[in-house]
Each structure stands twice: as structure tokens, then as C-alpha cells.
Write an enzyme that holds these catalytic residues in place. Sequence first.
Site, PDB file in Angstrom:
ATOM      1  N   HIS A  75       7.941 -18.057   9.336  1.00 42.91           N
ATOM      2  CA  HIS A  75       8.823 -17.205   8.551  1.00 42.91           C
ATOM      3  C   HIS A  75       8.022 -16.436   7.505  1.00 42.91           C
ATOM      4  O   HIS A  75       6.838 -16.695   7.298  1.00 42.91           O
ATOM      5  CB  HIS A  75       9.905 -18.037   7.854  1.00 42.91           C
ATOM      6  CG  HIS A  75       9.352 -19.050   6.886  1.00 42.91           C
ATOM      7  ND1 HIS A  75       9.218 -20.381   7.206  1.00 42.91           N
ATOM      8  CD2 HIS A  75       8.886 -18.927   5.613  1.00 42.91           C
ATOM      9  CE1 HIS A  75       8.702 -21.034   6.170  1.00 42.91           C
ATOM     10  NE2 HIS A  75       8.488 -20.171   5.199  1.00 42.91           N
ATOM     11  N   HIS A  94      -1.089  -6.324   4.157  1.00 44.49           N
ATOM     12  CA  HIS A  94       0.195  -6.222   4.851  1.00 44.49           C
ATOM     13  C   HIS A  94       0.220  -7.141   6.068  1.00 44.49           C
ATOM     14  O   HIS A  94      -0.809  -7.623   6.514  1.00 44.49           O
ATOM     15  CB  HIS A  94       0.507  -4.774   5.263  1.00 44.49           C
ATOM     16  CG  HIS A  94      -0.580  -4.071   5.992  1.00 44.49           C
ATOM     17  ND1 HIS A  94      -1.384  -3.110   5.408  1.00 44.49           N
ATOM     18  CD2 HIS A  94      -1.028  -4.177   7.266  1.00 44.49           C
ATOM     19  CE1 HIS A  94      -2.262  -2.665   6.288  1.00 44.49           C
ATOM     20  NE2 HIS A  94      -2.068  -3.292   7.423  1.00 44.49           N
ATOM     21  N   GLU A 137      12.542 -16.897   4.274  1.00 41.69           N
ATOM     22  CA  GLU A 137      12.918 -17.948   3.338  1.00 41.69           C
ATOM     23  C   GLU A 137      13.082 -17.323   1.958  1.00 41.69           C
ATOM     24  O   GLU A 137      12.147 -16.706   1.428  1.00 41.69           O
ATOM     25  CB  GLU A 137      11.849 -19.046   3.279  1.00 41.69           C
ATOM     26  CG  GLU A 137      12.200 -20.163   2.310  1.00 41.69           C
ATOM     27  CD  GLU A 137      11.121 -21.225   2.194  1.00 41.69           C
ATOM     28  OE1 GLU A 137      11.392 -22.273   1.578  1.00 41.69           O
ATOM     29  OE2 GLU A 137      10.009 -21.004   2.716  1.00 41.69           O
ATOM     30  N   GLU A 146       4.456  -4.146   7.665  1.00 43.56           N
ATOM     31  CA  GLU A 146       4.245  -2.981   8.522  1.00 43.56           C
ATOM     32  C   GLU A 146       5.010  -3.226   9.822  1.00 43.56           C
ATOM     33  O   GLU A 146       4.609  -4.039  10.648  1.00 43.56           O
ATOM     34  CB  GLU A 146       2.765  -2.764   8.809  1.00 43.56           C
ATOM     35  CG  GLU A 146       2.499  -1.585   9.741  1.00 43.56           C
ATOM     36  CD  GLU A 146       1.031  -1.399  10.093  1.00 43.56           C
ATOM     37  OE1 GLU A 146       0.753  -0.771  11.135  1.00 43.56           O
ATOM     38  OE2 GLU A 146       0.167  -1.898   9.337  1.00 43.56           O
TER      39      GLU A 146
END
Length: 307
Positions: free
Chosen positions: A117, A48, A165, A99
Site C-alpha cells: 500500500h 516519486h 493507509e 507518477e
Amino acid sequence: MFNSQMQVCTTFVAYLDRTCTMATETEGATSHESHLEWAHKDNRRLLHVVYRVGDLDRTIKFYTESLGMTLLRKRDIPEEKYTNAFLGYGPEETHFVVELTYNYGVEKYNLGTGFGHFGIAVEDVYKTVELIKDKGGKVTREPGPVKGGSSVIAFVADPDDYLFELIQRKATPEPLCQVMLRVGDLDRSIHYYKNAFGMKLLRKIDRPEYKYTLAMLGYAPEEETTVLELTYNYGVTEYDKGNAYAQIAIGTDDVYKTAEAVRFFAGKITREPGPLPGIKTKITASLDPDGWKTVFVDNADFLKELE
């Protein structure tokens, strides 16, 4: 006689120096090979990515209604004054997720200039953008082919201005497919992530007309899993990291061996390997050469924690 003894001593000392040097070089080569072998045979997966938001409910609403994610779990830690929410496109046991962290009373963070991004693979970028617009989302780059290529993309911003994106692809097992960070020396970063993290260099693209080079690194092909996209902008060696983006978590079978390998390949260990208080999950935390943070989490402990 005296000169003869001196010559013998000098010769013996030189022999010892050569022997010690050879032993040190052999030991160093052995350590290099053992750490490299561990980094590549360890069972690693990106688990994560952690970052901070100013309004947790608002962000959850955007991610679930506009980006199509599922809220997987939520936990409140009042004694530490924060709440976490985990969202993604599949269970944490098999998928990369976000998270989100909300710190009580903090409504705004500085994203800095280093974070780039997140990437999401979608089958139809145009339809996805229309949905996001209908939900009041912000589109920062309209759908269309990338400059100089054929891939169709778009960029949208979440309520805290984190960029996503949208990448048009066929159905993929891991839609949450990229985390992009900027680095000051791309070759140095590639070397570090290949050796300390055991990642593969999947591709490297130089765009001199736009003055940047990027590298995709990961544990499997881009179409199958989440990858790290590192971007070097010509002449820029340092970035402001702000205080919004936090870290990536990666699973490992042994946090102790992993910490040794990271340290050997010039990573900085910021939390020595060991169990967390309370939940007992073993972790270790490190910084790469640019100061980006990664937390390695024991695979078995992580699965127990999810239970």
C-alpha cells in the site's frame, strides 16, 4: 641442492599467495568502505513512485477530490502510446509524488501479492474517511486504532484497487509518507537498502501473533519524509509482483557512482547509467534482491527537466 631450491620456490610461491590474498582483501575492504561512504554522503531523496492505472482521468479525479492531492503536471507521449500524470501534496522539487501511467487501451492490471500500500498522513482519519465515502470511495478498513497499539488508521482503495493507509498524525511536511512492499528475507533487504541505498533503519517491529515483521527505512525520520516500509510474512519467500506497480525513483548526485555501489552490494543493474534519449536526463535502473525496481535520477538533470 635440488631439494633446497624446491623449498625456496615453494616458500616464495606461498609468500606470493599470502601477499595476493592480503592485497585482494585490502582492495575489497577499500571498495566496501568507498561504496558505503558514497551511498551515505550522496544527496538522496525519494522523488516519486510509478504505477499503472486503467483510466487516468478517473484516478486523477479521485486523488484530487478524495485524497486532497494536486495535479502537478501531465505529459502525453503519443509515439510511445502512454500518458503520465504527476500528483502530490507539494512541488516535485521538494515533495514525494505519485507518477500515474496510462498505457493506451489498457484498462486493467494485476496488482499481484507483493505490493502492499501507500501511506498518507492526515490530521483526522475519521473526517478524511467520511469525505472519501461522500465522494463514492471504497473504505476497506474503517478508522480506528491499530491492533495492539494506539495509532489511528484506516484503509481506502482507489479506482484501480491500490490501497492507501490513512495514518493520523500532526501536520507533516510530507503527507505522502509510505510505500509498503513485501519481501522474502527482511534482514537481507535491510542490509541491502542500508548499504546500497544509504538508507537508515528507522524502526523494526515484530508481530508474532500476526506472523509478520516490518521495517521502516528512509533518509530522514518518518514524521518528516517518505519512507519505505518492508514487510516480511513468516514463511513467505516469494511474491507475485503483477504488472501494475512499477518502481520508485530516487535522486542522486552521480548515477555512475551509485550504479557501482548498487552493483557492489549485490543489486542488479538493469539499465546502465547514462542520459535518456531526447530529454538527456541521466538515470540508472536496478533491482533489489526481491526484484523490486528502483530508478536513480541525476539531481541536477531532474531539476532542469522540471523547468
